[in-house]
Design a protein around this motif. Sequence first.
Motif, PDB file in Angstrom:
ATOM      1  N   PHE A 356       0.874  -1.172   0.000  1.00  0.00           N
ATOM      2  CA  PHE A 356       0.000   0.000   0.000  1.00  0.00           C
ATOM      3  C   PHE A 356       0.910   1.220   0.000  1.00  0.00           C
ATOM      4  O   PHE A 356       1.886   1.280   0.759  1.00  0.00           O
ATOM      5  N   GLY A 357       0.581   2.221  -0.824  1.00  0.00           N
ATOM      6  CA  GLY A 357       1.438   3.397  -0.856  1.00  0.00           C
ATOM      7  C   GLY A 357       0.777   4.593  -1.491  1.00  0.00           C
ATOM      8  O   GLY A 357      -0.369   4.546  -1.947  1.00  0.00           O
ATOM      9  N   GLY A 358       1.527   5.675  -1.528  1.00  0.00           N
ATOM     10  CA  GLY A 358       1.054   6.905  -2.141  1.00  0.00           C
ATOM     11  C   GLY A 358       2.191   7.879  -2.329  1.00  0.00           C
ATOM     12  O   GLY A 358       3.108   7.951  -1.505  1.00  0.00           O
ATOM     13  N   GLU A 359       2.155   8.603  -3.453  1.00  0.00           N
ATOM     14  CA  GLU A 359       3.148   9.641  -3.735  1.00  0.00           C
ATOM     15  C   GLU A 359       2.563  10.611  -4.748  1.00  0.00           C
ATOM     16  O   GLU A 359       1.923  10.202  -5.716  1.00  0.00           O
ATOM     17  N   GLY A 380      -9.070  -0.197   1.735  1.00  0.00           N
ATOM     18  CA  GLY A 380      -9.998   0.896   1.469  1.00  0.00           C
ATOM     19  C   GLY A 380      -9.959   1.957   2.550  1.00  0.00           C
ATOM     20  O   GLY A 380      -9.975   3.167   2.267  1.00  0.00           O
ATOM     21  N   ARG A 381      -9.883   1.517   3.797  1.00  0.00           N
ATOM     22  CA  ARG A 381      -9.819   2.481   4.900  1.00  0.00           C
ATOM     23  C   ARG A 381      -8.510   3.245   4.883  1.00  0.00           C
ATOM     24  O   ARG A 381      -8.486   4.471   5.061  1.00  0.00           O
ATOM     25  N   VAL A 382      -7.402   2.542   4.652  1.00  0.00           N
ATOM     26  CA  VAL A 382      -6.084   3.180   4.672  1.00  0.00           C
ATOM     27  C   VAL A 382      -5.965   4.220   3.557  1.00  0.00           C
ATOM     28  O   VAL A 382      -5.509   5.349   3.786  1.00  0.00           O
ATOM     29  N   GLU A 391      -2.404  10.465   6.916  1.00  0.00           N
ATOM     30  CA  GLU A 391      -1.573   9.385   6.373  1.00  0.00           C
ATOM     31  C   GLU A 391      -0.963   8.499   7.458  1.00  0.00           C
ATOM     32  O   GLU A 391      -0.067   7.704   7.174  1.00  0.00           O
ATOM     33  N   GLN A 392      -1.450   8.572   8.682  1.00  0.00           N
ATOM     34  CA  GLN A 392      -0.853   7.768   9.749  1.00  0.00           C
ATOM     35  C   GLN A 392      -0.939   6.269   9.447  1.00  0.00           C
ATOM     36  O   GLN A 392       0.037   5.530   9.629  1.00  0.00           O
ATOM     37  N   LEU A 393      -2.097   5.808   9.011  1.00  0.00           N
ATOM     38  CA  LEU A 393      -2.245   4.387   8.717  1.00  0.00           C
ATOM     39  C   LEU A 393      -1.421   3.996   7.498  1.00  0.00           C
ATOM     40  O   LEU A 393      -0.772   2.949   7.479  1.00  0.00           O
ATOM     41  N   LEU A 394      -1.436   4.830   6.467  1.00  0.00           N
ATOM     42  CA  LEU A 394      -0.662   4.523   5.268  1.00  0.00           C
ATOM     43  C   LEU A 394       0.830   4.436   5.596  1.00  0.00           C
ATOM     44  O   LEU A 394       1.544   3.577   5.039  1.00  0.00           O
ATOM     45  N   ASN A 395       1.299   5.259   6.491  1.00  0.00           N
ATOM     46  CA  ASN A 395       2.721   5.235   6.849  1.00  0.00           C
ATOM     47  C   ASN A 395       3.131   3.905   7.485  1.00  0.00           C
ATOM     48  O   ASN A 395       4.289   3.478   7.362  1.00  0.00           O
ATOM     49  N   LEU A 396       2.205   3.236   8.172  1.00  0.00           N
ATOM     50  CA  LEU A 396       2.519   1.916   8.720  1.00  0.00           C
ATOM     51  C   LEU A 396       2.854   0.941   7.597  1.00  0.00           C
ATOM     52  O   LEU A 396       3.804   0.161   7.694  1.00  0.00           O
ATOM     53  N   PHE A 397       2.080   0.977   6.535  1.00  0.00           N
ATOM     54  CA  PHE A 397       2.304   0.058   5.426  1.00  0.00           C
ATOM     55  C   PHE A 397       3.495   0.473   4.574  1.00  0.00           C
ATOM     56  O   PHE A 397       4.159  -0.378   3.973  1.00  0.00           O
ATOM     57  N   ARG A 398       3.794   1.755   4.533  1.00  0.00           N
ATOM     58  CA  ARG A 398       4.979   2.209   3.799  1.00  0.00           C
ATOM     59  C   ARG A 398       6.258   1.640   4.393  1.00  0.00           C
ATOM     60  O   ARG A 398       7.279   1.532   3.717  1.00  0.00           O
TER      61      ARG A 398
END
Length: 429
Positions: A356-359, A380-382, A391-398
């Motif tokens: 899972f990510g984003g940029e 979906g939630r992340v 982005e706290q949850l997304l940072n866990l997966f990053r």
Amino acid sequence: MFESSAQYPDSWYAASSLDRQRSRLPLQDDVDVDVCVVGAGFTGLYTALELAEAGLSVRVLEASRVAWAASGRNGGQLILGFSCDMPPFEAALGTQRAKTIWQLVRAAAADIRQRIQRHQIDCELASGHVWTAVMPRRIKILTDWQEEAARHWDYPHLQFIPQAELPEYVGSPRYVAGLLDSEGGHLHPLKYALGLADACEAAGVILHEQSRVLDYQREGDGYRVRTEQATLRCRKLVLACNAYLDRLAPHLSARVLPVGTYMIATEPLPEVLAREILPQNHAVSDNQFVLDYFRLSADRRLLFGGKCTYSGRTPANLAERMRADMLRVFPQLRDVAISHCWGGHIDITVHRTPDFGGEQDLYWAQGFSGHGLIPTRVAGRVLASAILGDEQLLNLFRALPNPAFPGGDWLRVPLQAAGMAWYRLRDYL
């Protein structure tokens, strides 16, 4: 390497949901929206629904039909956790932050049940999942997870089933022990996805089928997304294509490998026979490296899945080979006919960890590695939380390492196939 079609494959899921299926128009006019989601599987639908409920304008572009790929073809098993289990999360995040991941999983399992009730989705939901061991040396995997779940992850809901009691859950001589998860379960995945699509539209999402995305480009403060018929501009872009991402985003598709997996459905079983093989109507999967998984449908068919391939082509004599696997588990079904046989691609990562990510306003979730019904709800939630500014949850997966597969376009498939062959051999040594 992928099959493609404008219609659903000839699966039992498609055949048993004809009354729920309706076509959505392709994207035909140039439009501007807050968020564009590419892919109308579980990940895309969950993300779109959360964003629409938060007040954003969202359009979903699907190359074929809603849940045409893995979301509408899978085993339908609600299994808590990710394919990689919890150790990679703890190694990357530490215990406390890894516990956040586990709580996300539990919340996702509960949310699926709540959404089924809230949106009145008739998808044949049933409770209970049993994880079984084929070989005595793998019983310890079950007992270790039971102890770790209770002690380390505050999850005391797993019940060990010794071999003497297994016939109360699975009428097969193949298994030597089991582990029951009462919070697991099973459902009809295509009916559930179609219900989610209806919920999305009720919340204001516009879904477009037959709208394959050809490319996307960064433009101003967002993205320009091009299909064969029209162009869409969006502030945020979500790629929820999983195994079918292919050439749309090569830097992301290099991190996943498409793997073929398959299922069969029997004709409806007599009630006595159905109660004999699965007395409690739980979903079942084993803990072999290349596993079997199965459950009963609402009309008492056995839905049986397994095998994996890397060629992109359907194996020869697939129905007969799948039937042989089924009879290895349930020899009492030797006189039962097979009504449907189907398959498709899942996406695996090198470490079986989710990617899972984003940029730069581009977000993605992939790499469910054959274990996606509950993790896609997590995704979906992340993603929705990140798009809405947290982005706290997304940072866990990053923090999870998800490298590209070694070997590039030419060698990564044969290298992975050789590695899988070794692990498959270990299943029987």
